[in-house]
Design a protein around this motif. Structure first.
Motif, PDB file in Angstrom:
ATOM      1  N   CYS A  50      -4.071  10.464  -5.323  1.00  0.00           N
ATOM      2  CA  CYS A  50      -2.927   9.664  -5.776  1.00  0.00           C
ATOM      3  C   CYS A  50      -2.459  10.152  -7.137  1.00  0.00           C
ATOM      4  O   CYS A  50      -3.280  10.498  -8.002  1.00  0.00           O
TER       5      CYS A  50
ATOM      6  N   TYR B  41      -6.652   2.121  -2.832  1.00  0.00           N
ATOM      7  CA  TYR B  41      -5.253   2.298  -3.247  1.00  0.00           C
ATOM      8  C   TYR B  41      -4.646   0.961  -3.693  1.00  0.00           C
ATOM      9  O   TYR B  41      -3.897   0.909  -4.678  1.00  0.00           O
TER      10      TYR B  41
ATOM     11  N   ILE C  46      -8.351  10.658  -0.330  1.00  0.00           N
ATOM     12  CA  ILE C  46      -6.945  10.558  -0.702  1.00  0.00           C
ATOM     13  C   ILE C  46      -6.787  10.983  -2.158  1.00  0.00           C
ATOM     14  O   ILE C  46      -7.700  10.815  -2.963  1.00  0.00           O
TER      15      ILE C  46
ATOM     16  N   THR D   5       2.876   4.918  -8.570  1.00  0.00           N
ATOM     17  CA  THR D   5       1.601   5.225  -7.916  1.00  0.00           C
ATOM     18  C   THR D   5       1.856   5.571  -6.459  1.00  0.00           C
ATOM     19  O   THR D   5       2.338   4.741  -5.700  1.00  0.00           O
ATOM     20  N   ARG D   6       1.518   6.773  -6.076  1.00  0.00           N
ATOM     21  CA  ARG D   6       1.779   7.181  -4.697  1.00  0.00           C
ATOM     22  C   ARG D   6       0.704   8.145  -4.195  1.00  0.00           C
ATOM     23  O   ARG D   6       0.125   8.910  -4.976  1.00  0.00           O
ATOM     24  N   ILE D   7       0.453   8.086  -2.896  1.00  0.00           N
ATOM     25  CA  ILE D   7      -0.518   8.995  -2.274  1.00  0.00           C
ATOM     26  C   ILE D   7       0.177  10.330  -2.026  1.00  0.00           C
ATOM     27  O   ILE D   7       1.212  10.388  -1.367  1.00  0.00           O
TER      28      ILE D   7
ATOM     29  N   THR E  82     -10.402   3.765   1.652  1.00  0.00           N
ATOM     30  CA  THR E  82      -9.362   4.424   0.844  1.00  0.00           C
ATOM     31  C   THR E  82      -8.137   3.523   0.694  1.00  0.00           C
ATOM     32  O   THR E  82      -7.513   3.488  -0.367  1.00  0.00           O
ATOM     33  N   GLU E  83      -7.821   2.788   1.753  1.00  0.00           N
ATOM     34  CA  GLU E  83      -6.664   1.890   1.685  1.00  0.00           C
ATOM     35  C   GLU E  83      -6.884   0.782   0.662  1.00  0.00           C
ATOM     36  O   GLU E  83      -5.984   0.444  -0.112  1.00  0.00           O
TER      37      GLU E  83
ATOM     38  N   THR F 140      -6.027   0.126  -7.040  1.00  0.00           N
ATOM     39  CA  THR F 140      -5.372   0.988  -8.037  1.00  0.00           C
ATOM     40  C   THR F 140      -3.986   0.454  -8.381  1.00  0.00           C
ATOM     41  O   THR F 140      -3.610   0.384  -9.555  1.00  0.00           O
ATOM     42  N   SER F 141      -3.227   0.081  -7.361  1.00  0.00           N
ATOM     43  CA  SER F 141      -1.871  -0.434  -7.580  1.00  0.00           C
ATOM     44  C   SER F 141      -1.890  -1.706  -8.427  1.00  0.00           C
ATOM     45  O   SER F 141      -1.085  -1.864  -9.348  1.00  0.00           O
TER      46      SER F 141
ATOM     47  N   TRP G  91      -3.778  13.277   1.875  1.00  0.00           N
ATOM     48  CA  TRP G  91      -4.732  12.523   2.686  1.00  0.00           C
ATOM     49  C   TRP G  91      -5.448  13.513   3.597  1.00  0.00           C
ATOM     50  O   TRP G  91      -4.802  14.337   4.250  1.00  0.00           O
TER      51      TRP G  91
END
Length: 207
Positions: free
Chosen positions: A176, A62, A174, A198-200, A58-59, A65-66, A203
Motif C-alpha cells: 500500500c 488495510y 499486499i 491510501t491505496r493498494i 490483508t483486507e 491502516t485506513s 497484491w
C-alpha cells in the motif's frame, strides 16, 4: 456303445464365482473412486478456506491502516489549528508555508508513533502487529507481518498475511502507498476520498 454325459454343474459354479468377483471388484473400484473424490473435494475446500482466511488478514490490515491514516490526518489538522491560534497576526504567505510543514510533519510523526502529546503513542506498525486488532484472529492465525518504509512523499506499507492449517500454507502479500495529503486538500475539498491517500498498489500470492 455307452454315451458319456458331461456334468455342467461345476462349470456353472465357476462362472458364478467369476461374475461375483467382477461385481466385487467393480464395487471396490467405485468405493475407492468415491473416497478419492471426497478427499479431493475436502482438500479443495480446505485450500479455499485457508486462502480466504489469509486474504481476510490483508483486507483487515488495510482497513486498520485506513482508520489509522484518518486519525493521523485529524492529529495533523489539530497541530495546524494550534499554530494558527498562536500566529494570527503573522504574514499569510509565511503562515501558509509553515502550515504545510507542520501538517506534513505531524502526519508523519503520528504514523511513526512519535507524538509525545498523544496517549497511547502507538505507531501504525505496532497496531498492525497487535493480534488484538484483528477480529478474524483465532488460534495463532492469521500471522500478520507488516513492514513500512518512509519515503519523501509518504510511506510504502507491505503486509504479509499467512494462514496455516495442517499441511496447507497460504500467504497473501499486499503493498500500500500512503501519501502525505495536502492540508488545504483535506480541509477545503468536499470530494475528499481516503482512497486518494491510501491505496493498494500490489497484491500477490506467495509461492
Amino acid at each position: 456303445m455307452e454315451r458319456v454325459r458331461l456334468d455342467c454343474r461345476g462349470s456353472t459354479l465357476v462362472i458364478l464365482l467369476l461374475i461375483l468377483s467382477v461385481i466385487f471388484l467393480m464395487g471396490i473400484t467405485a468405493l475407492s473412486l468415491a473416497v478419492t473424490n471426497y478427499k479431493m473435494k475436502k482438500l479443495n475446500s480446505e485450500l479455499k478456506k485457508t486462502f480466504y482466511l489469509a486474504e481476510a488478514g490483508t483486507e483487515e490490515a488495510y482497513i486498520i491502516t485506513s482508520d489509522f491514516v484518518i486519525e493521523a490526518i485529524d492529529y495533523a489538522i489539530s497541530k495546524v489549528e494550534e499554530l494558527e491560534e498562536t500566529k494570527r497576526e503573522s504574514d499569510e504567505n509565511a503562515l501558509s508555508e509553515e502550515v504545510d510543514i507542520i501538517f506534513r510533519g505531524a502526519f508523519k510523526s503520528f504514523i511513526k508513533g512519535n507524538c509525545i502529546d498523544v496517549s497511547p503513542n502507538t505507531s501504525l506498525i505496532s497496531i498492525l502487529k497487535d493480534n488484538k486488532s484483528y477480529t478474524i484472529y483465532r488460534d495463532g492465525y492469521p500471522k500478520i507481518d507488516p513492514k513500512i518504509t518512509e519515503l519523501e512523499e509518504g510511506f510504502l506499507l507491505e503486509v504479509k498475511s499467512t494462514y496455516v492449517k495442517g499441511n496447507i500454507n497460504k500467504a497473501i502479500i499486499i503493498k500500500c502507498s500512503i501519501d502525505i495529503p495536502n492540508y488545504n486538500y483535506c480541509i477545503l475539498n468536499d470530494d475528499f476520498k481516503l482512497g486518494d491517500i491510501t491505496r493498494i498498489i500490489e497484491w500477490s500470492i506467495e509461492r
